[in-house]
Design an enzyme around this catalytic site. Structure first.
Site, mmCIF file in Angstrom:
data_model
loop_
_atom_site.group_PDB
_atom_site.id
_atom_site.type_symbol
_atom_site.label_atom_id
_atom_site.label_comp_id
_atom_site.label_asym_id
_atom_site.label_seq_id
_atom_site.Cartn_x
_atom_site.Cartn_y
_atom_site.Cartn_z
ATOM 1 C CG ASP A 1 -1.809 1.153 1.330
ATOM 2 O OD1 ASP A 1 -2.351 1.539 0.284
ATOM 3 O OD2 ASP A 1 -1.976 1.703 2.430
ATOM 4 C CG ASP B 1 -1.069 2.035 7.154
ATOM 5 O OD1 ASP B 1 -1.635 1.939 6.044
ATOM 6 O OD2 ASP B 1 -0.908 3.120 7.738
ATOM 7 C CG ASP C 1 -3.966 -1.650 3.314
ATOM 8 O OD1 ASP C 1 -4.253 -1.528 2.112
ATOM 9 O OD2 ASP C 1 -3.374 -0.776 3.964
#
Length: 716
Positions: free
Chosen positions: A406, A605, A609
């Site tokens: 990410d 995080d 996700d």
């Protein structure tokens, strides 16, 4: 109560109950509230989470005491047996009586724990190493007692110089060597918990609590409750996780982040338990106490990983289930083959070789092969800020060849800074910012905090949203003062049928610089946009270079627009980028990569996700992110530093290599030891393996496996 598989009902973790829970290193499904032995393998149980008590393990103290008191008697029995021919003036009956008198305390008192475990293994129908040791020692001792008391009842084939042979020295030496092996093993096993003890030692013992009347009192940490106001003075550790209410200071958070420079803390900033307050004093509100603090969760994660079973261990578990029965069958066959077809004294050889087979074939080394490696590796990882959730994650990490990351909070710092607000049409910039910040007050996304902080800095009045809905990977929507507000990316606007093209000319340059542009719609019409930038972590470029050098392909998948994604990915050398990725889109990407035969890790995080972290072969959560992400990941990087991924991969490779070495040693040891003990080499070399040597080899095999696992503590 023990189930058919030997397990006990699950017990809550000790941090939640305040009591110590004991488990078996080889069979972590065994959990009970008091010390004892494993009903499956007979191994001494140890705490799931070690304590800081300085007292020595009572089992270790007991075995050491038994070994010290019985060793002189064992040496005396051994001396009588070895020098019997030189004791011409000593009648055989007297020598036999002396050996009986000297050996009985060794075998009955010194070996009592072994017999208890052997009987328990038979009662539970769980044959194990203690079954073999108990049988071997009991047979040798019982035979020798009978030969001493009623020698006339024995056949001539068992006679030597008119009396049957005695094996008191073999039984006594086996007990003493087994006691020595247990002492060495327990001492070595205690070292595998050293990392957890060091983590536990970081927590302060007391906290200074403020009363409602302004009084202050030092209280034990266990008496601190959520909502308590605590004073933290210079040089003291922060007692629990919470928020600063008054004062300012600089806090050393190196135990979490690894960064040596203290971090400034002021009102409304978060502080973490066990970090060190360096300069000023402040008052904080306790928000997470006991098992909810970050330190307690780290300890729990490490303990959980240490007790999990590696997939590699399944083979050893399947083999060891039948191993003891096979050994007993081999020992019986050895006894009768030597007794019926061996050279004279046939039955003496039969007894000695069968005894050697029982003793040398201890399956303990096989059972300890992977658990010891896992325990050491998870402890070493924890000290480096890498928390493995289970043994499977350790075993899989070294095979990862593709990493999906990410952007926000993973590649970037996750602390976005406000850039500018753009108004569309007749809307005013502050009004657009105020509506966006009002809705974002309840959002957990890092971009939301930057928008809210800027609105407060401008002293714009914020209103509580009357409705709120988070659309993972796209944005948020809700109602503020009766008006419908929509915040998010271009995909969200397209889905809502809102034309955003009029702002593209102003938004595009911002995206090309790496800023995230959040579009704002009010009452289904475009109202403006807010640009927020999130700088790349200083450690990210080095991490990307290290991973590329290790042969890992890095792919960025982010909910931000394509222009923003490419602006961040380009300087980092990430060639494959997926922009405007929804949580479902990230999952689809991971599944597509896995269909290509890749071993995929996902690093993220945020809440959005979590599905991808759970779907990946290895999910890697940033410790600086949300609890949902950390609970979904297989590995947590406490410091949020992607360089730790390369470290975790190398630690995984070292651990898997160590486990293979241990398993290989255990299998080779038994594959060679049992045939030699059975006398397979005798027709060719005339060599037989004494039960004494077999006992020594059995003890050293377990110690050597543990010693090899402990090498992981010192690997670079």
């Amino acid at each position: 109560m023990i189930a058919k598989d030997g397990s006990r009902p699950a017990t809550p973790p000790p941090a939640a109950t305040g009591t110590t829970v004991y488990t078996c290193p080889m069979h972590p499904q065994i959990r009970q509230a008091q010390p004892g032995q494993c009903p499956i393998c007979g191994m001494t149980l140890e705490p799931v989470v070690p304590t800081l008590d300085s007292e020595e393990d009572p089992e270790l103290s007991d075995f050491r005491r038994r070994f010290r008191w019985t060793l002189p008697l064992t040496l005396a029995v051994l001396g009588l047996a070895m020098f019997a021919d030189r004791l011409a003036g000593l009648a055989p009956s007297i020598r036999s009586g002396l050996e009986l008198a000297l050996a009985t305390p060794v075998i009955v008192w010194g070996g009592w724990p072994f017999f208890v475990r052997a009987v328990r293994s038979v009662r539970h129908l769980r044959p194990n190493m203690w079954t073999l040791i108990g049988m071997g020692v009991a047979v040798a001792y019982a035979y020798s007692v009978a030969a001493t008391l009623v020698p006339q009842r024995f056949p001539a084939s068992l006679m030597h110089d008119g009396r049957p042979g005695l094996y008191f020295e073999a039984a006594a030496v086996i007990v003493s060597l087994t006691l020595l092996g247990q002492v060495l093993e327990l001492k070595a096993r205690s070292q595998t918990s050293m990392a957890l003890r060091q983590l536990l030692g970081l927590a302060p013992k007391t906290a200074r609590r403020l009363g409602h009347d302004g009084s202050e009192q030092d209280v034990p940490l266990a008496d601190v409750h959520v909502g308590d106001r605590l004073r933290v003075r210079p040089g003291e550790k922060v007692p629990v996780d919470g928020t600063v209410l008054e004062g300012e200071s600089a806090v050393d958070e190196s135990m979490l982040t690894g960064e040596p420079m203290p971090v400034g803390k002021r009102v409304d900033d978060k502080v973490t338990g066990a970090t060190l307050n360096t300069s000023g004093a402040f008052v904080m509100r306790a928000e997470r106490v006991g098992s909810e603090t970050m330190l307690a969760q780290i300890v729990q994660l490490v303990a959980q990983a240490q007790r999990s079973r590696a997939p590699m261990q399944r083979m050893a578990d399947a083999v060891s289930g039948w191993f003891v029965l096979a050994v007993i069958a081999v020992a019986v066959a050895t006894f009768f083959l030597w007794g019926l077809f061996g050279p004279e004294p046939r039955w003496t050889f039969a007894l000695l070789n069968a005894l050697a087979v029982l003793i040398i074939a201890c399956p303990c080394a096989l059972g300890l092969a992977t658990p010891m490696s896992i325990m050491v590796a998870t402890g070493r990882g924890a000290k480096s800020g890498i928390l493995f959730r289970d043994a499977a994650a350790i075993e899989s990490m070294c095979r990862v060849d593709t990493l999906v990351v990410d952007k926000t909070g993973t590649l970037t710092e996750g602390r976005p800074r406000f850039e500018r607000v753009i108004a569309a049409g007749s809307h005013q910039a502050d009004a657009v910012l105020g509506q966006a910040a009002s809705l974002d007050q309840v959002s957990e996304h890092p971009l939301a905090r930057a928008i809210v902080d800027e609105a407060r800095r401008r002293e714009i009045a914020l209103h509580e949203p009357e409705a709120f809905d988070s659309i993972r990977g796209s944005g948020v929507r809700g109602s503020v003062q009766g008006r419908r507000v929509l915040l998010g990316n271009t995909s969200l606007m397209d889905d809502a049928g809102i034309d955003w093209a009029s702002l593209e000319a102003q938004a595009s340059p911002l995206r090309e610089k790496g800023a995230s542009v959040v579009l704002v719609a009010i009452d289904d019409r475009l109202a403006g946009a807010v640009a927020v930038s999130d700088p790349v972590k200083p450690t990210t470029p080095a991490a990307m270079a290290t991973l590329r050098a290790a042969g890992v392909e890095v792919i960025m998948a982010t909910g931000d627009g394509w222009a923003t994604a490419h602006a961040v990915a380009g300087p980092l050398g990430i060639s494959r980028v997926v922009g405007e990725a929804t949580p479902a889109g990230k999952v689809e990407l991971i599944e597509a990569l896995k269909r290509e035969g890749r071993v995929v890790a996902m690093a993220g995080d945020g809440i959005n996700d979590a599905p991808a972290l759970a779907r990946a072969d290895v999910g890697i959560a940033m410790g600086t992110g949300t609890d949902v992400a950390m609970n979904s990941g297989h590995i947590t990087l406490v410091k949020g530093d992607l360089r730790a991924i390369a470290h975790a991969r190398e630690l995984s490779a070292q651990t898997v290599r160590n486990m293979r070495q241990n398993l290989g040693f255990a299998f080779v040891y038994n594959a060679l030891g049992i045939p030699i003990a059975a006398g397979l080499l005798y027709p060719f070399t005339g060599m037989l393996l004494s039960p004494l040597i077999a006992a020594l080899a059995m003890s050293l095999s377990s110690v050597s496996v543990i010693g090899n696992a402990l090498r992981l503590r010192y690997r670079p």
